[in-house]
Design a protein around this motif. Sequence first.
Motif, PDB file in Angstrom:
ATOM      1  N   GLN A  71       0.839  -1.191   0.000  1.00 39.16           N
ATOM      2  CA  GLN A  71       0.000   0.000   0.000  1.00 39.16           C
ATOM      3  C   GLN A  71       0.882   1.252   0.000  1.00 39.16           C
ATOM      4  OE1 GLN A  71      -2.555   0.457   3.417  1.00 39.16           O
ATOM      5  NE2 GLN A  71      -3.749   2.080   2.452  1.00 39.16           N
ATOM      6  N   PRO A  72       0.647   2.176  -0.933  1.00 39.20           N
ATOM      7  CA  PRO A  72       1.537   3.345  -1.034  1.00 39.20           C
ATOM      8  C   PRO A  72       1.478   4.248   0.194  1.00 39.20           C
ATOM      9  CG  PRO A  72       0.210   3.071  -3.021  1.00 39.20           C
ATOM     10  CD  PRO A  72      -0.362   2.147  -2.001  1.00 39.20           C
ATOM     11  N   ASN A  73       2.623   4.767   0.554  1.00 34.18           N
ATOM     12  CA  ASN A  73       2.690   5.815   1.568  1.00 34.18           C
ATOM     13  C   ASN A  73       1.863   6.994   1.071  1.00 34.18           C
ATOM     14  OD1 ASN A  73       3.457   8.009   3.199  1.00 34.18           O
ATOM     15  ND2 ASN A  73       5.552   7.274   3.427  1.00 34.18           N
ATOM     16  N   PRO A  74       0.899   7.497   1.844  1.00 33.22           N
ATOM     17  CA  PRO A  74       0.060   8.597   1.359  1.00 33.22           C
ATOM     18  C   PRO A  74       0.744   9.959   1.377  1.00 33.22           C
ATOM     19  CG  PRO A  74      -0.582   7.994   3.580  1.00 33.22           C
ATOM     20  CD  PRO A  74       0.456   6.997   3.158  1.00 33.22           C
ATOM     21  N   PHE A  75       2.003  10.004   1.844  1.00 34.66           N
ATOM     22  CA  PHE A  75       2.685  11.293   1.960  1.00 34.66           C
ATOM     23  C   PHE A  75       4.038  11.261   1.247  1.00 34.66           C
ATOM     24  CE2 PHE A  75       0.102  10.724   5.839  1.00 34.66           C
ATOM     25  CZ  PHE A  75      -0.809  11.752   5.617  1.00 34.66           C
ATOM     26  N   ARG A  76       4.170  12.062   0.218  1.00 36.36           N
ATOM     27  CA  ARG A  76       5.448  12.246  -0.463  1.00 36.36           C
ATOM     28  C   ARG A  76       6.279  13.263   0.316  1.00 36.36           C
ATOM     29  NH1 ARG A  76       7.404  11.403  -5.686  1.00 36.36           N
ATOM     30  NH2 ARG A  76       7.616   9.385  -4.680  1.00 36.36           N
ATOM     31  N   THR A  77       7.538  12.936   0.548  1.00 37.22           N
ATOM     32  CA  THR A  77       8.478  13.860   1.185  1.00 37.22           C
ATOM     33  C   THR A  77       9.788  13.826   0.421  1.00 37.22           C
ATOM     34  OG1 THR A  77       9.242  12.144   2.734  1.00 37.22           O
ATOM     35  CG2 THR A  77       7.450  13.587   3.489  1.00 37.22           C
ATOM     36  N   PHE A  78      10.599  14.856   0.628  1.00 37.02           N
ATOM     37  CA  PHE A  78      11.926  14.940   0.005  1.00 37.02           C
ATOM     38  C   PHE A  78      12.963  15.085   1.113  1.00 37.02           C
ATOM     39  CE2 PHE A  78       9.096  16.155  -3.400  1.00 37.02           C
ATOM     40  CZ  PHE A  78       9.677  15.595  -4.524  1.00 37.02           C
ATOM     41  N   GLU A  79      13.727  14.015   1.334  1.00 37.41           N
ATOM     42  CA  GLU A  79      14.727  14.028   2.391  1.00 37.41           C
ATOM     43  C   GLU A  79      15.881  14.955   2.007  1.00 37.41           C
ATOM     44  OE1 GLU A  79      17.647  10.939   4.849  1.00 37.41           O
ATOM     45  OE2 GLU A  79      16.237  10.195   3.332  1.00 37.41           O
ATOM     46  N   GLY A  80      16.309  15.781   2.952  1.00 37.14           N
ATOM     47  CA  GLY A  80      17.439  16.664   2.717  1.00 37.14           C
ATOM     48  C   GLY A  80      17.046  18.092   2.383  1.00 37.14           C
ATOM     49  N   CYS A  81      15.758  18.420   2.508  1.00 35.17           N
ATOM     50  CA  CYS A  81      15.289  19.781   2.236  1.00 35.17           C
ATOM     51  C   CYS A  81      15.198  20.579   3.536  1.00 35.17           C
ATOM     52  CB  CYS A  81      13.897  19.762   1.606  1.00 35.17           C
ATOM     53  SG  CYS A  81      13.835  19.085  -0.046  1.00 35.17           S
ATOM     54  N   LYS A  82      15.336  21.883   3.423  1.00 32.53           N
ATOM     55  CA  LYS A  82      14.982  22.760   4.534  1.00 32.53           C
ATOM     56  C   LYS A  82      13.472  22.725   4.691  1.00 32.53           C
ATOM     57  CE  LYS A  82      18.737  26.040   3.632  1.00 32.53           C
ATOM     58  NZ  LYS A  82      19.059  27.457   3.249  1.00 32.53           N
ATOM     59  N   GLN A  83      13.024  22.666   5.942  1.00 34.42           N
ATOM     60  CA  GLN A  83      11.596  22.603   6.207  1.00 34.42           C
ATOM     61  C   GLN A  83      11.108  23.892   6.850  1.00 34.42           C
ATOM     62  OE1 GLN A  83      10.870  19.107   8.561  1.00 34.42           O
ATOM     63  NE2 GLN A  83      11.078  17.721   6.812  1.00 34.42           N
ATOM     64  N   LEU A  84       9.995  24.370   6.358  1.00 28.65           N
ATOM     65  CA  LEU A  84       9.382  25.587   6.887  1.00 28.65           C
ATOM     66  C   LEU A  84       8.054  25.212   7.529  1.00 28.65           C
ATOM     67  CD1 LEU A  84       9.248  28.688   7.189  1.00 28.65           C
ATOM     68  CD2 LEU A  84       8.170  28.755   4.920  1.00 28.65           C
ATOM     69  N   GLU A  85       7.981  25.332   8.854  1.00 33.66           N
ATOM     70  CA  GLU A  85       6.735  25.057   9.555  1.00 33.66           C
ATOM     71  C   GLU A  85       5.739  26.183   9.283  1.00 33.66           C
ATOM     72  OE1 GLU A  85       7.575  24.550  13.669  1.00 33.66           O
ATOM     73  OE2 GLU A  85       8.436  22.538  13.407  1.00 33.66           O
ATOM     74  N   HIS A  87       7.711  22.191  -1.785  1.00 38.05           N
ATOM     75  CA  HIS A  87       6.754  21.093  -1.811  1.00 38.05           C
ATOM     76  C   HIS A  87       5.959  21.085  -0.512  1.00 38.05           C
ATOM     77  CE1 HIS A  87       5.777  16.720  -0.927  1.00 38.05           C
ATOM     78  NE2 HIS A  87       5.102  16.956  -2.030  1.00 38.05           N
ATOM     79  N   TYR A  88       4.624  20.941  -0.630  1.00 33.81           N
ATOM     80  CA  TYR A  88       3.771  20.958   0.557  1.00 33.81           C
ATOM     81  C   TYR A  88       3.559  19.543   1.075  1.00 33.81           C
ATOM     82  CZ  TYR A  88      -0.282  21.628   3.575  1.00 33.81           C
ATOM     83  OH  TYR A  88      -1.144  21.644   4.649  1.00 33.81           O
ATOM     84  N   VAL A  89       3.794  19.352   2.379  1.00 34.01           N
ATOM     85  CA  VAL A  89       3.563  18.065   3.046  1.00 34.01           C
ATOM     86  C   VAL A  89       2.373  18.231   3.973  1.00 34.01           C
ATOM     87  CG1 VAL A  89       4.542  16.224   4.458  1.00 34.01           C
ATOM     88  CG2 VAL A  89       6.037  17.556   2.952  1.00 34.01           C
ATOM     89  N   SER A  90       1.242  17.661   3.589  1.00 37.41           N
ATOM     90  CA  SER A  90       0.017  17.861   4.363  1.00 37.41           C
ATOM     91  C   SER A  90       0.094  17.217   5.742  1.00 37.41           C
ATOM     92  CB  SER A  90      -1.181  17.286   3.597  1.00 37.41           C
ATOM     93  OG  SER A  90      -1.029  15.895   3.417  1.00 37.41           O
ATOM     94  N   ARG A  91       0.801  16.110   5.874  1.00 39.19           N
ATOM     95  CA  ARG A  91       0.868  15.394   7.154  1.00 39.19           C
ATOM     96  C   ARG A  91       1.339  16.295   8.291  1.00 39.19           C
ATOM     97  NH1 ARG A  91       5.363  11.291   6.889  1.00 39.19           N
ATOM     98  NH2 ARG A  91       6.540  13.225   7.143  1.00 39.19           N
ATOM     99  N   ASP A  92       2.312  17.163   8.000  1.00 41.89           N
ATOM    100  CA  ASP A  92       2.899  18.014   9.030  1.00 41.89           C
ATOM    101  C   ASP A  92       2.649  19.496   8.791  1.00 41.89           C
ATOM    102  OD1 ASP A  92       4.172  15.727  10.299  1.00 41.89           O
ATOM    103  OD2 ASP A  92       5.517  15.724   8.575  1.00 41.89           O
ATOM    104  N   HIS A  93       1.904  19.823   7.713  1.00 43.62           N
ATOM    105  CA  HIS A  93       1.624  21.216   7.362  1.00 43.62           C
ATOM    106  C   HIS A  93       2.936  22.010   7.294  1.00 43.62           C
ATOM    107  CE1 HIS A  93      -0.892  24.592   6.557  1.00 43.62           C
ATOM    108  NE2 HIS A  93      -0.687  25.204   7.704  1.00 43.62           N
ATOM    109  N   GLY A 153      17.053  17.740  -1.896  1.00 42.72           N
ATOM    110  CA  GLY A 153      16.132  16.686  -1.527  1.00 42.72           C
ATOM    111  C   GLY A 153      16.035  15.513  -2.478  1.00 42.72           C
ATOM    112  N   LYS A 154      15.733  14.347  -1.888  1.00 41.78           N
ATOM    113  CA  LYS A 154      15.505  13.107  -2.620  1.00 41.78           C
ATOM    114  C   LYS A 154      14.117  12.586  -2.260  1.00 41.78           C
ATOM    115  CE  LYS A 154      19.824  12.865  -4.140  1.00 41.78           C
ATOM    116  NZ  LYS A 154      20.185  13.011  -5.564  1.00 41.78           N
ATOM    117  N   ALA A 155      13.363  12.193  -3.275  1.00 33.26           N
ATOM    118  CA  ALA A 155      11.988  11.730  -3.057  1.00 33.26           C
ATOM    119  C   ALA A 155      11.972  10.389  -2.339  1.00 33.26           C
ATOM    120  CB  ALA A 155      11.273  11.617  -4.395  1.00 33.26           C
ATOM    121  N   ASN A 156      10.983  10.229  -1.444  1.00 32.05           N
ATOM    122  CA  ASN A 156      10.835   8.945  -0.746  1.00 32.05           C
ATOM    123  C   ASN A 156      10.150   7.916  -1.639  1.00 32.05           C
ATOM    124  OD1 ASN A 156       8.321  10.283  -0.630  1.00 32.05           O
ATOM    125  ND2 ASN A 156       7.730   9.246   1.258  1.00 32.05           N
ATOM    126  N   VAL A 157      10.453   6.659  -1.388  1.00 35.78           N
ATOM    127  CA  VAL A 157       9.802   5.547  -2.091  1.00 35.78           C
ATOM    128  C   VAL A 157       8.474   5.261  -1.395  1.00 35.78           C
ATOM    129  CG1 VAL A 157       9.966   3.092  -2.670  1.00 35.78           C
ATOM    130  CG2 VAL A 157      11.986   4.558  -2.845  1.00 35.78           C
TER     131      VAL A 157
END
Length: 540
Positions: free
Chosen positions: A34-48, A132-138, A268-272
């Motif tokens: 089952q696919p992970n419902p959240f795409r993330t890019f490891e190694g990016c600066k994150q802005l809360e 890139h917007y990550v809805s899981r963590d806004h 950043g690198k996209a998650n699998v």
Amino acid sequence: MKNPLETILAYHQRTKHHFQRYATGPDGLDWASQPNPFRTFEGCKQLELPLLIEQPHPLYTDLYEPKAISAQPLTLKNIAELLELSFSISAWKQYENTRWALRCNPSSGNLHPTEAYVISEGCEGIADGVHHYVSRDHILEQRCQFDSKKHLLPAESFLIGLSSIHWREAWKYGERAFRYCQHDVGHGIAAVRYAAALLGWQAQVLSSSSDEEISAILGIDREADFGPAEREHADVMLLITARNSVTANDTPDLEQIVHIAKSGQWFGKANVLSVLHANDWPVIEEAAVACTKPETETQPWFAPSLPTPVSSSCEKSAIAIIKQRRSAQSFDGKTGMAANVFYRMLDLTLPRQNTVPWDTIDWAPRIHLVLFVHRVEGLAPGLYLFLRNDSIEAFLRSHLSSEFEWVKPEGCPEHLVLFRLVAADAQNAAQALSCRQDIASDGAFSLGMLAEYEASLAHGSWIYRQLFWEAGILGQVLYLESEAAGLRGTGIGCYFDDGVHDVLGIKGHAIQSMYHFTVGTALADERLQTLPAYDHIKRN
């Protein structure tokens, strides 16, 4: 070798459900993949991003009043609000030990193939570049930092880019998934427009943009950044303007933005999403390639002047309606709806000048509604047809069954082009045609969306995607209007395409089905817990 148009026509035929068989898909769901419902890019600066504090105003009905809401300034806080009201988590649901997220933008099967990106310039608190917007963590992940002193965007504006991860839908729905991804893009376009309207902002689809330009700007064409991760396909770019109006001079130069993006610093690198893919359904990639959109010159269509929409008694805030939107799982099978509520829903599917969400797109309506009316006060149960562009009436009269009545219901507002075709109990037909699902017969009414198919695709195979986008926009209008009326709606992606055509007497391929939808009084599932959207986040 087939040309793009032949390929997409063949795809649509191949992925139809039939009474004797369903479109090709998995034999069962492989929960291990089952696919992970959240795409993330490891190694990016994150802005809360700051979380929204719900306000009682503006009212939901204010969204449909041009210039009723004052334009808010372009700030980090307001961009965060737009993202929260369009692509964020609206709540979590839990059943026993299983927990899943609900979001403000609807999605087929709640699988959410749509990814959202922000391209910013000159907004305090957000670096110039691609995020890139990550809805899981806004949060926003900074994918690219622009290194340019040129003004790339019109004043007080930013871009939102949408892409699709087809695998998220294909895991469950197989070959038909490409259709559902396009529905969801339409839902996303409308969700952005409603959220922008709440801020007094404008949102416009940049219709001339090419998929190649969008891919380059979003960085989804960067092979090294994805590696084994599932690819994203470019969908649409929207211009968001923090003003009550825009002009022709507000169109950004995407070619210039492509150049700056390619020379920018990427992170950043996209998650699998799934370690194992049992079947990637190659026909989906074939359809995506066939629908690749080049840069085009557009001749904008301008909506006609229409009477003020039928009034609503809803007194809830826009935020409350947007956040409470849900897809119904079942209806009570007995409660109806008032005629004025029904007519208002139809009314708001019509494009009007400077009115959400139809001012986001610049093409004439290509989709019309065939309605199975079950329990609407003052309307005889039966089969109805609603035309969103009355220029199609003569064509449809000649292409539908000659036995239909074509009677306008008494009491129907003059500007609504609604015809009763057959007066009869339509519940069994609605249920049978929607893959035998009771939800299509248990509501107050259900509908199918009929596209001007051959005439539209004659202008380019990529318009296939826009037909589904339009269907998705219609779906979001109906979702929100259902909530405003104290009802609930749900999209139905499973239906027997040609069975609908047989009921209408349609011959050939000039008209094709795109999407089904149903509205009624929902039954609550007491087994489910509803949890706050961001209880895992503590922010000021």
